[in-house]
Motif scaffolding. Structure first.
Motif, PDB file in Angstrom:
ATOM      1  N   GLU A 191       0.809  -1.226   0.000  1.00 12.58           N
ATOM      2  CA  GLU A 191       0.000   0.000   0.000  1.00 12.58           C
ATOM      3  C   GLU A 191       0.841   1.273   0.000  1.00 12.58           C
ATOM      4  OE1 GLU A 191      -2.524  -3.258   1.763  1.00 12.58           O
ATOM      5  OE2 GLU A 191      -0.429  -2.602   1.975  1.00 12.58           O
ATOM      6  N   PRO A 195      -0.567   3.586  -4.825  1.00 11.80           N
ATOM      7  CA  PRO A 195      -1.151   4.660  -5.642  1.00 11.80           C
ATOM      8  C   PRO A 195      -0.253   5.103  -6.788  1.00 11.80           C
ATOM      9  CG  PRO A 195      -1.435   5.123  -3.307  1.00 11.80           C
ATOM     10  CD  PRO A 195      -0.486   3.963  -3.400  1.00 11.80           C
ATOM     11  N   ARG A 216      -8.726  -1.221   5.329  1.00  9.23           N
ATOM     12  CA  ARG A 216      -8.039  -0.088   4.719  1.00  9.23           C
ATOM     13  C   ARG A 216      -7.450  -0.459   3.355  1.00  9.23           C
ATOM     14  NH1 ARG A 216      -8.169   1.267   9.958  1.00  9.23           N
ATOM     15  NH2 ARG A 216      -8.315   3.489  10.445  1.00  9.23           N
ATOM     16  N   SER A 217      -6.990  -1.688   3.234  1.00 13.89           N
ATOM     17  CA  SER A 217      -6.475  -2.141   1.940  1.00 13.89           C
ATOM     18  C   SER A 217      -7.586  -2.174   0.897  1.00 13.89           C
ATOM     19  CB  SER A 217      -5.859  -3.538   2.081  1.00 13.89           C
ATOM     20  OG  SER A 217      -4.808  -3.536   3.013  1.00 13.89           O
ATOM     21  N   ARG A 219     -10.386  -0.473   0.887  1.00 10.97           N
ATOM     22  CA  ARG A 219     -10.807   0.893   0.575  1.00 10.97           C
ATOM     23  C   ARG A 219      -9.822   1.585  -0.368  1.00 10.97           C
ATOM     24  NH1 ARG A 219     -11.124   3.175   6.317  1.00 10.97           N
ATOM     25  NH2 ARG A 219     -11.318   5.173   5.225  1.00 10.97           N
ATOM     26  N   MET A 220      -8.531   1.324  -0.173  1.00  6.63           N
ATOM     27  CA  MET A 220      -7.558   1.908  -1.092  1.00  6.63           C
ATOM     28  C   MET A 220      -7.739   1.349  -2.490  1.00  6.63           C
ATOM     29  SD  MET A 220      -3.367   2.040  -1.005  1.00  6.63           S
ATOM     30  CE  MET A 220      -3.268   3.533  -0.012  1.00  6.63           C
ATOM     31  N   LEU A 224      -8.627   3.517  -5.884  1.00  4.26           N
ATOM     32  CA  LEU A 224      -7.782   3.507  -7.070  1.00  4.26           C
ATOM     33  C   LEU A 224      -8.566   3.076  -8.295  1.00  4.26           C
ATOM     34  CD1 LEU A 224      -4.536   1.966  -5.513  1.00  4.26           C
ATOM     35  CD2 LEU A 224      -4.874   4.333  -6.259  1.00  4.26           C
ATOM     36  N   TYR A 229      -8.051   9.567  -6.475  1.00  9.58           N
ATOM     37  CA  TYR A 229      -6.716   9.621  -5.874  1.00  9.58           C
ATOM     38  C   TYR A 229      -6.705  10.442  -4.590  1.00  9.58           C
ATOM     39  CZ  TYR A 229      -4.766   7.130  -9.810  1.00  9.58           C
ATOM     40  OH  TYR A 229      -4.479   6.155 -10.734  1.00  9.58           O
ATOM     41  N   GLU A 231      -9.018  10.256  -2.234  1.00 13.14           N
ATOM     42  CA  GLU A 231      -9.358   9.272  -1.215  1.00 13.14           C
ATOM     43  C   GLU A 231      -8.214   8.279  -1.012  1.00 13.14           C
ATOM     44  OE1 GLU A 231     -11.437   6.878   1.570  1.00 13.14           O
ATOM     45  OE2 GLU A 231     -11.633   8.975   0.933  1.00 13.14           O
ATOM     46  N   ALA A 232      -7.594   7.850  -2.107  1.00 15.48           N
ATOM     47  CA  ALA A 232      -6.480   6.904  -1.999  1.00 15.48           C
ATOM     48  C   ALA A 232      -5.337   7.495  -1.187  1.00 15.48           C
ATOM     49  CB  ALA A 232      -5.990   6.506  -3.392  1.00 15.48           C
ATOM     50  N   LEU A 235      -6.103   7.638   2.545  1.00 21.18           N
ATOM     51  CA  LEU A 235      -5.828   6.331   3.135  1.00 21.18           C
ATOM     52  C   LEU A 235      -4.330   6.076   3.241  1.00 21.18           C
ATOM     53  CD1 LEU A 235      -8.622   4.410   1.283  1.00 21.18           C
ATOM     54  CD2 LEU A 235      -8.386   4.509   3.766  1.00 21.18           C
ATOM     55  N   TRP A 236      -3.592   6.526   2.241  1.00 25.82           N
ATOM     56  CA  TRP A 236      -2.130   6.402   2.264  1.00 25.82           C
ATOM     57  C   TRP A 236      -1.563   7.082   3.506  1.00 25.82           C
ATOM     58  CZ3 TRP A 236       1.955   9.969   1.843  1.00 25.82           C
ATOM     59  CH2 TRP A 236       3.206   9.430   1.530  1.00 25.82           C
TER      60      TRP A 236
END
Length: 302
Positions: A191, A195, A216-217, A219-220, A224, A229, A231-232, A235-236
């Motif tokens: 993760e 991105p 969380r994985s 959702r990422m 994507l 990006y 939102e990604a 989360l990052w």
């Protein structure tokens, strides 16, 4: 021939930990719980004998047993992709065993030989590919593996994907543009880099985090896929402290952090095998802080 299998890689590629007991033996009842957790989270691909599974700390017999157990436990509910490695003959032997046991695919670890040439690695991959009918994913960690070499080995009919674990985006983009979608491109550094690799052509990413927090994985991945990006990257920001802990000591903490987090959540112990080691007290405290921040652990929980 391998199209359906290739589609299954376009998402989260999970690398389960290998639990050990106090005597250092593989704890299969706990490993079954690890696998069931991944299935319950809807993870489509599971890689026993990956680096997060401490492949190079296992004996060859243990590696075979772990793959056999995984195939039986999963029972077709997800794709089982067995990690293989060591010398080409041994990797081929492990690949053939995985095929005979009913695994769906093979991930070929980068060889640990201290001297590596591009053309020699091509020959290594070809030897392993020709030992099995299963589809192969190449785990690329060395800059010696050029885009041209990957294009050459992509001519093997059962080499269908690359787990790219070199954090050099221009090299990755060059390989993707040279070879295209004849191969499935997977971000091999989880993760933390997903991105950026996704923007350059990756369609999936590996994850050790899913052992701890698959939400969380997922959702990422969803962000994507939706090209969201913002939102990604939000989360990052949440995931980054955990992944930075894993990267500490030149990534020596990679597995130890995952197991410590799972131990603090009451899901297994934190035993690892040399040459890696359990975390120091201050490192364990930082894992606690991340879990509390994510809402997975109450304040003051040890």
């Amino acid at each position: 021939m391998y199209q359906a299998f290739m589609e299954s890689l376009k998402g989260i590629n999970s690398i389960p930990v290998t639990p050990f007991d106090a005597e250092g033996r593989i704890d299969y009842p706990v490993f079954a719980e690890v696998l069931e957790h991944l299935i319950a989270c809807g993870i489509p691909t599971i890689y026993p004998c990956g680096n997060t599974g401490e492949f190079y700390s296992l004996t060859l017999d243990e590696a075979k047993e772990l793959v056999s157990f995984t195939v039986r436990q999963i029972g077709g509910r997800a794709k089982v992709i067995a990690g293989v490695g060591y010398d080409a003959r041994t990797a081929g032997e492990l690949a053939l065993h995985a095929e005979q046991e009913g695994a769906d695919g093979i991930m070929v670890h980068q060889p640990v030989h201290p001297f590596l040439l591009d053309r020699g690695l091509v020959a290594y991959y070809q030897l392993v590919a020709r030992s099995t009918r299963l589809p192969l994913i190449l785990y690329v960690r060395s800059e010696n593996v050029t885009a041209e070499a990957l294009r050459e080995v992509s001519g093997e009919p059962n080499i269908i994907g690359v787990k790219y674990a070199i954090n050099h985006l221009p090299s990755f983009a060059k390989a993707v543009r040279l070879i295209g979608d004849d191969l499935v491109w997977i971000c091999g550094t989880a993760e933390m880099w997903a991105p950026f690799f996704y923007a350059a052509g990756a369609v999936g990413f590996t994850s050790g985090l899913v052992n701890v927090d698959a939400n969380r994985s997922q959702r990422m991945l969803n962000a994507l896929r939706a090209s969201n990006y913002e939102e990604a990257m939000a989360l990052w920001d949440e995931i980054r402290p955990f992944e930075e802990l894993r990267e500490a000591n030149r990534s020596g903490n990679n597995v130890s952090v995952v197991k410590e987090a799972m131990a603090q959540l009451g899901r297994l112990n934190a035993y690892v095998r040399p040459p890696i080691a359990e975390l120091l007290p201050d490192e364990k405290k930082r894992v606690t802080e991340v879990l509390v921040g994510w809402g997975l652990l109450n304040h003051g929980t040890e």
